[in-house]
Design an enzyme around this catalytic site. Structure first.
Site, PDB file in Angstrom:
ATOM      1  N   LYS A  78      -2.753  -7.793  67.433  1.00  0.00           N
ATOM      2  CA  LYS A  78      -2.036  -8.830  66.518  1.00  0.00           C
ATOM      3  C   LYS A  78      -0.936  -8.180  65.842  1.00  0.00           C
ATOM      4  CE  LYS A  78      -6.236 -11.563  66.477  1.00  0.00           C
ATOM      5  NZ  LYS A  78      -7.821 -12.065  65.800  1.00  0.00           N
ATOM      6  N   GLY A  87      -7.987  -6.036  71.794  1.00  0.00           N
ATOM      7  CA  GLY A  87      -8.707  -6.940  70.757  1.00  0.00           C
ATOM      8  C   GLY A  87      -7.632  -7.111  69.915  1.00  0.00           C
ATOM      9  N   SER A  88      -8.259  -7.238  68.410  1.00  0.00           N
ATOM     10  CA  SER A  88      -7.409  -7.642  67.358  1.00  0.00           C
ATOM     11  C   SER A  88      -6.209  -6.976  66.912  1.00  0.00           C
ATOM     12  CB  SER A  88      -8.368  -8.518  66.312  1.00  0.00           C
ATOM     13  OG  SER A  88      -8.800  -9.310  66.654  1.00  0.00           O
ATOM     14  N   THR A  89      -6.408  -5.868  67.204  1.00  0.00           N
ATOM     15  CA  THR A  89      -5.386  -4.557  66.785  1.00  0.00           C
ATOM     16  C   THR A  89      -4.074  -4.754  67.382  1.00  0.00           C
ATOM     17  OG1 THR A  89      -5.950  -2.973  68.823  1.00  0.00           O
ATOM     18  CG2 THR A  89      -7.059  -2.700  66.631  1.00  0.00           C
TER      19      THR A  89
END
Length: 485
Positions: free
Chosen positions: A220, A216-218
Site C-alpha cells: 500500500k 500484502g499491505s506493505t
C-alpha cells in the site's frame, strides 16, 4: 626435386600446417571452454592448491581455508557462523563449485583474476606462494546478527539497506545451512549436501533474494506513492472518495477490511495507519493497471536486481480490473522479494531517490591494496521529494499510533508499514507476516528494512506484521544506529 619427393614434402608441410592450426585453435579459441569443463581436473586442483582469499565484514573475515586431508585438493573453504552468513557468501565446494559472492568473485578470491596479474608475477620472482584477494562487503555484522537472532527457528527473511547509498547492511534467510559441511569432495560432503537438498524447509534457498511472496499491505506504500505521483490525491489529510462497502469492479464481491476500522472516505494518512483495503483497492482501480504497473516498476518491480548476486524479479503484472484492484493491496498476482520491499522503504526514506543495492564495497589484493571501490549510483526516482516527505509522514503515523508501534525506538523517528499477506488458495494457508520500515536520525536515514516471516507454528489469529515482523525490524534498525555511535 623429383616428383615423388615433392609430393611427400607438400604432404608433410600440410600436416605441419594442420598441426599448427589445431594447436592454436585449442590454445586460443577453445581454451576457456576446456578450462571450464568438469572433466578438467587440473584446473580444479590448481584452484584449491592455495588458500582462498576472504570475504570481509566489519574489517574481519567471515571465511577461511583449512588443509584437506587425503585429497589432491590441498585447501578447502570454511566459514565462521556459516548459517548466518551463507545468504551473503553462498558456498564454495571442491565437489559442487560455488554460488553467490563465492562464485561471482571467484577470480579475485582464487587470485586468478586479471586484476591480480602483477601480484601473481611478483610471486613468481620472489618465490612467494600464490594468494587470493579479499572481498570487502557492505554488511553490518550487528544488523546481520540481530536479524538472524530475531528470525530464530522460523522461516523467513530480512533485507536491510542504507537508503542514502544502496549498501546492503543485512541479508538473512532462515532456516539456513552451514556451507562448511559440503566444502570438500568426500562421500560425507556429498551426503550432507543431499540431505540439505531434500529438506522440505529448503534451507539452501535464499529467501531474501530468490523467494517472492505476496507483499500484502506493505505494498500500500507503493499504491499511495502512485496516488500522489499521478495527482489522484495531493493532501494526505483530506478525505478520499472511498465508499464503504466498496465492491470490486466487474464483480459481486465487496473488498473487506480487517476488523471494525474507520475506512469510509478515510484520508491517505488514516488509510495507511489502519491499512484500509477498500481505500487502496479503489485507488488502484481509479488509477488503472498501466499507471500502477509504471509506479511499481520505478521501485524495481518486473526487473532482476543484481547486488551483484542476482535477486529474482518481483512482479506487478499486467492484469484485468478486479485483479489490479487486489494487486493494489498486495494480493492477486503481486509478488515481491524482501530485498524489493526494502528498496520501497529506502526510496521513501531517501526523499524519493532509490539507490542501486550493492554488497561489495571493495576488492583487495592479497597485500590489502584496493583494486576496486564501489561508487554509489541511482537506480530510479519513484516519487518526488515533496511526495516522499508526505509518505514519510504517513508511515511515521503508522508507527507512532497505528499498527506498527512495535517498531518504535526511543529518540529515533521510525516510519513503517505492516502487512499480513494471504497465502494459499482462498487464503487456506497461514498468512505471511510483513513489516517494512526505516529509521531517521539527525544525519538522515541510515537504514531501511523489510522483514517477512512464514510462521507455520503460530496460531492463525496471532500472525500479523506488527506482532511478528515489526520487533525484528526494530532490532535490526537499532543495531545499525547503535553501531554508528
Amino acid at each position: 626435386m623429383n616428383k615423388p619427393l615433392r609430393r611427400i614434402a607438400i604432404f608433410c608441410g600440410v600436416l605441419i600446417l594442420a598441426l599448427l592450426v589445431r594447436t592454436n585453435y585449442l590454445q586460443y579459441v577453445r581454451a576457456d571452454e576446456l578450462n571450464g569443463r568438469d572433466e578438467n581436473r587440473r584446473v580444479r586442483i590448481e584452484r584449491y592448491a592455495h588458500e582462498r582469499g576472504n570475504i570481509i565484514v566489519d574489517g574481519k573475515s567471515v571465511t577461511g581455508s583449512v588443509e584437506t586431508k587425503g585429497s589432491d585438493f590441498k585447501y578447502k573453504r570454511v566459514w565462521k557462523d556459516g548459517p548466518m552468513w551463507a545468504p551473503v557468501t553462498g558456498y564454495a565446494s571442491q565437489a559442487f563449485d560455488a554460488t553467490q559472492l563465492e562464485k561471482i568473485e571467484d577470480g579475485i578470491l582464487t587470485g586468478n583474476d586479471d586484476q591480480l596479474f602483477f601480484n601473481r608475477t611478483l610471486s613468481m620472482f620472489t618465490g612467494g606462494k600464490k594468494q587470493g584477494g579479499n572481498i570487502v562487503t557492505t554488511l553490518n555484522g550487528a544488523a546481520q546478527k540481530a536479524a538472524f537472532k530475531g528470525l530464530g527457528g522460523r522461516k523467513g527473511a530480512v533485507a536491510a539497506l542504507d537508503p542514502q547509498t544502496g549498501a546492503i547492511l543485512a541479508l538473512v534467510s532462515t532456516p539456513s545451512y552451514d556451507p562448511s559441511v559440503f566444502a570438500g569432495n568426500s562421500d560425507k560432503d556429498s551426503e550432507a549436501r543431499q540431505q540439505l537438498l531434500k529438506d522440505k524447509d529448503k534451507p539452501m534457498v535464499n529467501r531474501a533474494l530468490r523467494e517472492t511472496y505476496p507483499p500484502g499491505s506493505t505494498f500500500k506504500v507503493v499504491t499511495a506513492a502512485a496516488a500522489l505521483e499521478n495527482g489522484l490525491y495531493t493532501d494526505i489529510d483530506a478525505k478520499t472518495d472511498s465508499p464503504l462497502p466498496w465492491r470490486l469492479p466487474l464483480s459481486t464481491q465487496d473488498l473487506d477490511n480487517e476488523g471494525n476500522i474507520p475506512c469510509k472516505d478515510a484520508s491517505l494518512r488514516e488509510s495507511l495507519r489502519w491499512s484500509c483495503n477498500s481505500v487502496f483497492g479503489k485507488i488502484s482501480d481509479d488509477l488503472g493497471n498501466e499507471k500502477m504497473m509504471d509506479e511499481a516498476e520505478k521501485f524495481g518491480f518486473n526487473k532482476e536486481i543484481f547486488t551483484p548476486v542476482r535477486a529474482d524479479a518481483s512482479a506487478y503484472p499486467k492484469d484485468n480490473r478486479p485483479q489490479n484492484a487486489m494487486a493494489g493491496i498486495g494480493q492477486a498476482s503481486n509478488r515481491a522479494t524482501p530485498l524489493q520491499m526494502a528498496m520501497v522503504a529506502a526510496a521513501v526514506a531517501n526523499d524519493g531517490k532509490l539507490m542501486q543495492p550493492y554488497m561489495v564495497a571493495e576488492r583487495q589484493t592479497p597485500s590489502l591494496d584496493s583494486i576496486y571501490t564501489h561508487e554509489k549510483e541511482q537506480f530510479s526516482q519513484p516519487l518526488s521529494g515533496e511526495n516522499a516527505q508526505k509518505l514519510q509522514q504517513m508511515m511515521e503515523t503508522v508507527v507512532k499510533n497505528g499498527t506498527g508501534t512495535n517498531a518504535l525506538i526511543d529518540g529515533v523517528t521510525v516510519g513503517g508499514k505492516t502487512g499480513t499477506a494471504q497465502h494459499g488458495l482462498n487464503n487456506s494457508e497461514k498468512p505471511y507476516a510483513w513489516f517494512i520500515s526505516y529509521a531517521k536520525t539527525d544525519s538522515g536515514s541510515p537504514v531501511a528494512v523489510a522483514v517477512v516471516v512464514e510462521d507455520g507454528q503460530a496460531n492463525r489469529d496471532d500472525i500479523s506484521g506488527g506482532g511478528l515482523a515489526a520487533p525484528i525490524a526494530r532490532a535490526v534498525m537499532k543495531a545499525v544506529i547503535d553501531s554508528k555511535k
